[in-house]
Design a protein around this motif. Structure first.
Motif, PDB file in Angstrom:
ATOM      1  N   GLN A  23      -4.686   6.505  -0.767  1.00  0.00           N
ATOM      2  CA  GLN A  23      -3.788   5.171  -1.287  1.00  0.00           C
ATOM      3  C   GLN A  23      -4.587   4.650  -2.171  1.00  0.00           C
ATOM      4  O   GLN A  23      -3.958   3.919  -2.232  1.00  0.00           O
ATOM      5  CB  GLN A  23      -4.278   4.336   0.544  1.00  0.00           C
ATOM      6  CG  GLN A  23      -3.656   4.449   1.428  1.00  0.00           C
ATOM      7  CD  GLN A  23      -4.138   4.003   2.874  1.00  0.00           C
ATOM      8  OE1 GLN A  23      -5.330   3.592   2.749  1.00  0.00           O
ATOM      9  NE2 GLN A  23      -2.656   3.808   3.698  1.00  0.00           N
ATOM     10  N   GLU A  24      -6.054   4.833  -2.313  1.00  0.00           N
ATOM     11  CA  GLU A  24      -6.476   3.571  -3.705  1.00  0.00           C
ATOM     12  C   GLU A  24      -6.193   4.708  -5.147  1.00  0.00           C
ATOM     13  O   GLU A  24      -5.783   4.566  -6.372  1.00  0.00           O
ATOM     14  CB  GLU A  24      -8.320   4.359  -3.245  1.00  0.00           C
ATOM     15  CG  GLU A  24      -8.765   3.884  -2.594  1.00  0.00           C
ATOM     16  CD  GLU A  24      -8.635   1.984  -3.028  1.00  0.00           C
ATOM     17  OE1 GLU A  24      -9.247   1.412  -1.985  1.00  0.00           O
ATOM     18  OE2 GLU A  24      -8.497   2.124  -4.054  1.00  0.00           O
ATOM     19  N   THR A  25      -5.401   5.745  -4.800  1.00  0.00           N
ATOM     20  CA  THR A  25      -4.700   6.662  -5.983  1.00  0.00           C
ATOM     21  C   THR A  25      -3.398   7.551  -5.770  1.00  0.00           C
ATOM     22  O   THR A  25      -3.150   8.145  -6.593  1.00  0.00           O
ATOM     23  CB  THR A  25      -5.488   8.212  -6.116  1.00  0.00           C
ATOM     24  OG1 THR A  25      -5.087   8.925  -4.694  1.00  0.00           O
ATOM     25  CG2 THR A  25      -7.150   7.867  -6.255  1.00  0.00           C
ATOM     26  N   ASP A  26      -2.767   6.437  -5.088  1.00  0.00           N
ATOM     27  CA  ASP A  26      -1.508   6.359  -4.644  1.00  0.00           C
ATOM     28  C   ASP A  26      -0.658   8.167  -4.660  1.00  0.00           C
ATOM     29  O   ASP A  26      -0.095   8.708  -4.750  1.00  0.00           O
ATOM     30  CB  ASP A  26      -0.382   6.238  -6.135  1.00  0.00           C
ATOM     31  CG  ASP A  26      -0.800   4.649  -6.588  1.00  0.00           C
ATOM     32  OD1 ASP A  26      -0.705   4.069  -7.502  1.00  0.00           O
ATOM     33  OD2 ASP A  26      -0.079   4.285  -6.154  1.00  0.00           O
ATOM     34  N   GLY A  27      -1.525   8.656  -3.923  1.00  0.00           N
ATOM     35  CA  GLY A  27      -1.732  10.113  -3.421  1.00  0.00           C
ATOM     36  C   GLY A  27      -1.625  11.612  -3.939  1.00  0.00           C
ATOM     37  O   GLY A  27      -1.564  12.063  -3.948  1.00  0.00           O
ATOM     38  N   ASP A  28      -2.554  10.513  -5.344  1.00  0.00           N
ATOM     39  CA  ASP A  28      -2.965  11.839  -6.327  1.00  0.00           C
ATOM     40  C   ASP A  28      -4.124  12.655  -5.656  1.00  0.00           C
ATOM     41  O   ASP A  28      -4.997  12.002  -5.731  1.00  0.00           O
ATOM     42  CB  ASP A  28      -2.705  11.750  -7.414  1.00  0.00           C
ATOM     43  CG  ASP A  28      -3.084  12.526  -8.486  1.00  0.00           C
ATOM     44  OD1 ASP A  28      -4.188  13.464  -8.355  1.00  0.00           O
ATOM     45  OD2 ASP A  28      -2.470  12.305  -9.523  1.00  0.00           O
ATOM     46  N   ILE A  45       1.004   7.515   2.573  1.00  0.00           N
ATOM     47  CA  ILE A  45       0.200   9.406   1.881  1.00  0.00           C
ATOM     48  C   ILE A  45       1.356   9.535   3.371  1.00  0.00           C
ATOM     49  O   ILE A  45       1.170   9.407   4.299  1.00  0.00           O
ATOM     50  CB  ILE A  45      -1.233   8.279   2.260  1.00  0.00           C
ATOM     51  CG1 ILE A  45      -1.270   7.651   1.054  1.00  0.00           C
ATOM     52  CG2 ILE A  45      -1.881   9.994   2.272  1.00  0.00           C
ATOM     53  CD1 ILE A  45      -0.877   7.581   0.331  1.00  0.00           C
ATOM     54  N   MET A  70       0.643  -1.144   0.033  1.00  0.00           N
ATOM     55  CA  MET A  70      -0.275  -0.090  -0.577  1.00  0.00           C
ATOM     56  C   MET A  70       0.773   1.266   0.061  1.00  0.00           C
ATOM     57  O   MET A  70       2.445   1.389   0.890  1.00  0.00           O
ATOM     58  CB  MET A  70      -0.888   0.262   1.182  1.00  0.00           C
ATOM     59  CG  MET A  70      -2.573   0.561   1.209  1.00  0.00           C
ATOM     60  SD  MET A  70      -3.489   0.641   2.298  1.00  0.00           S
ATOM     61  CE  MET A  70      -4.081  -1.339   2.093  1.00  0.00           C
ATOM     62  N   ALA A  71       0.692   2.078  -1.273  1.00  0.00           N
ATOM     63  CA  ALA A  71       1.419   3.537  -0.979  1.00  0.00           C
ATOM     64  C   ALA A  71       1.522   4.147   0.615  1.00  0.00           C
ATOM     65  O   ALA A  71       0.202   3.968   1.583  1.00  0.00           O
ATOM     66  CB  ALA A  71       0.417   3.607  -1.924  1.00  0.00           C
TER      67      ALA A  71
END
Lengths: 200, 200
Positions: free
Chosen positions: B28-33, B4, B1-2
Motif C-alpha cells: 500500500q505504501e508503494t502503490d503495489g510495486d 492491492i 489507499m491503493a
C-alpha cells in the motif's frame, strides 16, 4: 462365520464401551445376539461392562509426546468417566504409552470409522490398478482389493495396531485391559501427529 | 489507499517470508510495486529480507504446550531455515511463547488464507441475518457484514492476535522481530488445539 451388521457392532460398543474388534468378535461368537454378546464379554473377564452402559467418557487427559530432537510430536486426548480415574497412575501411564506408540507407528486414524473415506477411495483405486496391471480377472481383482484394504485398515488404525512396547497386545487390548481394571469406559478420542516439514 | 491484489501480496510474502499484513502495508505504501515494497520492508529494519528470497523454511521445531491439569493442549510446528537457528534459545523461546499464546487465545487458523472458507461463509450468513434483523438496508448491511468479517479475522487469525505476554505486539510482529534477529525466514506452519471433551 456369521455376518455381523455394523449397526449391531455400534450398539454393542455404545452399551459397553468395549472396542470395535472385541465387539465384533463377541457378536460373531453369539450369532449377532447383543444381549448374549454382553454376557460373552463379561465372561471374558470384562466385569465392568454392565456398569458402563449409557455413561459417557468425558473426563480424561490431553497429553503430548515430543520425540527428542523436536522433529516429531503427538497430541492426544484419552477419556474416562471421572476425574478420579484420570488422575490415577494407570490412566496416566496408558496415555503416555499411547502417545509414544502413535509417534512410533503413526496411525492414520483411531479406528476404521474415523478413516477419511477419501483415503480409502484413493487406496482402492491404487490397489485396483495394481491388480489389473498384474493381469488378474475382474472378480479376482475385487477380492485382492478387498484383502488389501483390510490390511490397510489393520496397519493404519490405532486400535488394531500391535502395541510397540508389547506386540502380543493390540492398542484395543490395552484399552480393554484398562477398562476392566478401572471399571470405567475408556476411549481414545483423537490425536494429531506433526512431523517437521510435512505440513500440508 | 491503493487496491492491492492478493497475488502481489502472495508474491511479496514468498520473496521475503514476511507476514501477510506487513506485506500488504508495504504494498500500500508503494502503490503495489513489489520491488519498492521489498525496499520499504528493508528500510523498516527488516534487513534480512533480501537474503531470504527463494529459500524455504524447512527446519524448525515441533513443540507442545500442555496446560496444567491436562485439560487443554497445543501442538505446534514453527519453521526456520537451519538446524542451527532451531537450536538457539531465541527460537526455542519463540516456539514456547507461541504455543502458550495459542492455548490462551485459541485462534482458528495461522492466517487469513488458512481459515476454512466454510467457516467464513457460516459467519457471513449469521452477520447478514443479524444486520437484516436490525432493519438495515441492503447496501448498509453489506458494509456491516464486511466489517464484522474483518473483525472475525483479526480475532481468530493467530498472526493478527495481540501477543498475550505483550499486547503491544501482534504474533506477526514477533515473527518479524525474530526474522530480523536471526536472519532466516521464520514461519508458523500449523497448530492443533485439543480441549478435553470437545472432540468432534
Amino acid at each position: 462365520m456369521a455376518e455381523i451388521s455394523a449397526s449391531a457392532v455400534r450398539k454393542l460398543r455404545e452399551q459397553t464401551g468395549i472396542g470395535l474388534m472385541a465387539c465384533k468378535k463377541a457378536l460373531q461368537e453369539t450369532d449377532g445376539d447383543i444381549e448374549k454378546a454382553v454376557d460373552f464379554l463379561r465372561k471374558q473377564g470384562m466385569a465392568a461392562v454392565e456398569k458402563r452402559a449409557g455413561r459417557d467418557a468425558l473426563e480424561g487427559l490431553v497429553t503430548s509426546y515430543i520425540h527428542p530432537g523436536n522433529r516429531l510430536g503427538v497430541l492426544l486426548e484419552v477419556n474416562c468417566e471421572t476425574d478420579f480415574v484420570a488422575r490415577t497412575d494407570d490412566f496416566q501411564q496408558f496415555a503416555k504409552d499411547v502417545a509414544m506408540h502413535i509417534a512410533a507407528e503413526q496411525p492414520k486414524a483411531v479406528d476404521r470409522e474415523s478413516v477419511d473415506s477419501s483415503i480409502i477411495d484413493h487406496e482402492r483405486e491404487i490397489y485396483l490398478e495394481q491388480a489389473k496391471n498384474e493381469g488378474k480377472p475382474e472378480n479376482i481383482a475385487e477380492k485382492i482389493v478387498t484383502g488389501r484394504i483390510e490390511k490397510f485398515f489393520q496397519e493404519n488404525c490405532l486400535l488394531e495396531q500391535p502395541f510397540v512396547k508389547n506386540s502380543d497386545q493390540s492398542i484395543e487390548d490395552l484399552v480393554t485391559e484398562l477398562t476392566s481394571k478401572v471399571g470405567e469406559k475408556i476411549t481414545i478420542s483423537r490425536f494429531s501427529v506433526f512431523r517437521l516439514g510435512e505440513a500440508s
